[in-house]
Write an enzyme that holds these catalytic residues in place. Structure first.
Site, PDB file in Angstrom:
ATOM      1  N   CYS A   1      -9.035  13.032  -6.344  1.00 23.64           N
ATOM      2  CA  CYS A   1      -9.667  11.866  -6.975  1.00 23.64           C
ATOM      3  C   CYS A   1     -11.188  11.954  -6.832  1.00 23.64           C
ATOM      4  CB  CYS A   1      -9.138  10.571  -6.352  1.00 23.64           C
ATOM      5  SG  CYS A   1      -9.864  10.169  -4.755  1.00 23.64           S
TER       6      CYS A   1
ATOM      7  N   CYS B   1      -6.755   8.899   1.182  1.00 24.23           N
ATOM      8  CA  CYS B   1      -6.220  10.104   0.546  1.00 24.23           C
ATOM      9  C   CYS B   1      -6.037  11.243   1.560  1.00 24.23           C
ATOM     10  CB  CYS B   1      -7.172  10.596  -0.532  1.00 24.23           C
ATOM     11  SG  CYS B   1      -7.280   9.534  -1.978  1.00 24.23           S
TER      12      CYS B   1
ATOM     13  N   GLU C   1      -6.906  14.398   1.293  1.00 23.35           N
ATOM     14  CA  GLU C   1      -8.076  15.276   1.459  1.00 23.35           C
ATOM     15  C   GLU C   1      -9.033  14.691   2.489  1.00 23.35           C
ATOM     16  OE1 GLU C   1      -6.739  14.050  -1.268  1.00 23.35           O
ATOM     17  OE2 GLU C   1      -7.089  15.308  -3.032  1.00 23.35           O
TER      18      GLU C   1
ATOM     19  N   ASN D   1      -1.771  11.541   2.691  1.00 27.37           N
ATOM     20  CA  ASN D   1      -2.220  10.207   2.301  1.00 27.37           C
ATOM     21  C   ASN D   1      -1.525   9.155   3.153  1.00 27.37           C
ATOM     22  OD1 ASN D   1       0.086  11.040   0.779  1.00 27.37           O
ATOM     23  ND2 ASN D   1      -0.291   9.510  -0.794  1.00 27.37           N
ATOM     24  N   ILE D   2      -2.259   8.101   3.428  1.00 28.91           N
ATOM     25  CA  ILE D   2      -1.774   7.030   4.303  1.00 28.91           C
ATOM     26  C   ILE D   2      -2.048   5.707   3.596  1.00 28.91           C
ATOM     27  CG2 ILE D   2      -1.950   5.977   6.585  1.00 28.91           C
ATOM     28  CD1 ILE D   2      -3.176   8.706   7.541  1.00 28.91           C
ATOM     29  N   GLU D   3      -0.990   5.096   3.109  1.00 27.72           N
ATOM     30  CA  GLU D   3      -1.145   3.883   2.298  1.00 27.72           C
ATOM     31  C   GLU D   3      -1.091   2.626   3.164  1.00 27.72           C
ATOM     32  OE1 GLU D   3       1.638   4.298  -0.983  1.00 27.72           O
ATOM     33  OE2 GLU D   3       0.343   5.853  -1.868  1.00 27.72           O
TER      34      GLU D   3
ATOM     35  N   CYS E   1     -12.659  11.538  -3.284  1.00 29.68           N
ATOM     36  CA  CYS E   1     -12.470  12.736  -2.463  1.00 29.68           C
ATOM     37  C   CYS E   1     -13.394  13.862  -2.903  1.00 29.68           C
ATOM     38  CB  CYS E   1     -11.013  13.184  -2.498  1.00 29.68           C
ATOM     39  SG  CYS E   1      -9.963  12.098  -1.516  1.00 29.68           S
TER      40      CYS E   1
HETATM   41  N1  THU Z   1      -4.074  10.415  -3.425  1.00 28.02           N
HETATM   42  C1  THU Z   1      -4.478  11.390  -2.545  1.00 28.02           C
HETATM   43  O1  THU Z   1      -4.026  11.448  -1.405  1.00 28.02           O
HETATM   44  N2  THU Z   1      -5.406  12.279  -2.982  1.00 28.02           N
HETATM   45  C2  THU Z   1      -5.951  12.279  -4.225  1.00 28.02           C
HETATM   46  O2  THU Z   1      -6.881  13.038  -4.488  1.00 28.02           O
HETATM   47  C3  THU Z   1      -5.403  11.410  -5.251  1.00 28.02           C
HETATM   48  C4  THU Z   1      -4.580  10.279  -4.765  1.00 28.02           C
HETATM   49  C5  THU Z   1      -3.078   9.454  -2.972  1.00 28.02           C
HETATM   50  C6  THU Z   1      -3.594   8.052  -2.806  1.00 28.02           C
HETATM   51  C7  THU Z   1      -2.346   7.243  -2.952  1.00 28.02           C
HETATM   52  O3  THU Z   1      -1.699   7.169  -1.694  1.00 28.02           O
HETATM   53  C8  THU Z   1      -1.466   8.065  -3.894  1.00 28.02           C
HETATM   54  O4  THU Z   1      -2.025   9.364  -3.897  1.00 28.02           O
HETATM   55  C9  THU Z   1      -1.414   7.530  -5.304  1.00 28.02           C
HETATM   56  O5  THU Z   1      -2.674   7.331  -5.814  1.00 28.02           O
END
Ligand code: THU
Length: 128
Positions: free
Chosen positions: A84, A53, A55, A42-44, A87
């Site tokens: 989520c 996300c 995935e 994941n890259i915020e 995804c």
């Molecule tokens: N996140 C994912 O990378 N994949 C998911 O299926 C659920 C959420 C990440 C997004 C965000 O960076 C962190 O988890 C919290 O929501």
């Protein structure tokens, strides 16, 4: 590629998560039909909604590299949560019904599939 190696690839990718806002690191690894593996984390972003996300990072990286057919996806988190909704839709679009393995930090494993995670999915067959 063994399931163990694919799990390790997802866990390694998790270590590269850019998750400075949520501090919730996620890693993913997708295996192609030919046995190649693409990783994602994941890259915020300070503009939160731009977060990507793990995935989708893995799948988009694979598609950008020319891949079209996938065999297996592994998602690694601290606590073994499911992908989520966004995804799930992307997984369905790009992979159809494939096995999905979800693993937590202790190595506990849950086996599921894209169809189980997104029943009655909307897809290309619904476009007239
Ligand atoms: N996140 C994912 O990378 N994949 C998911 O299926 C659920 C959420 C990440 C997004 C965000 O960076 C962190 O988890 C919290 O929501």
């Amino acid at each position: 590629m063994t399931q163990k190696a694919l799990i390790k690839a997802a866990q390694d990718a998790r270590g590269r998560a850019y998750a400075k806002y949520s501090n919730f690191q996620v890693g993913a690894a997708v295996e192609t039909i030919a046995g190649k593996v693409y990783q994602g984390c994941n890259i915020e972003n300070a503009s939160y909604s731009l977060t990507q996300c793990a995935e989708r990072t893995a799948l988009f990286t694979a598609v950008a590299a020319g891949e079209r057919e996938f065999r297996h996806l592994v998602v690694a988190t601290e606590n073994g949560v499911s992908p989520c909704g966004a995804c799930r839709q992307v997984i369905w679009e790009l992979c159809g019904d494939i096995p999905i393995t979800i693993v937590d930090e202790q190595g506990n494993i849950k086996e599921t599939s894209s169809a189980e995670l997104l029943p009655a999915a909307f897809g290309e067959q619904d476009l007239t």
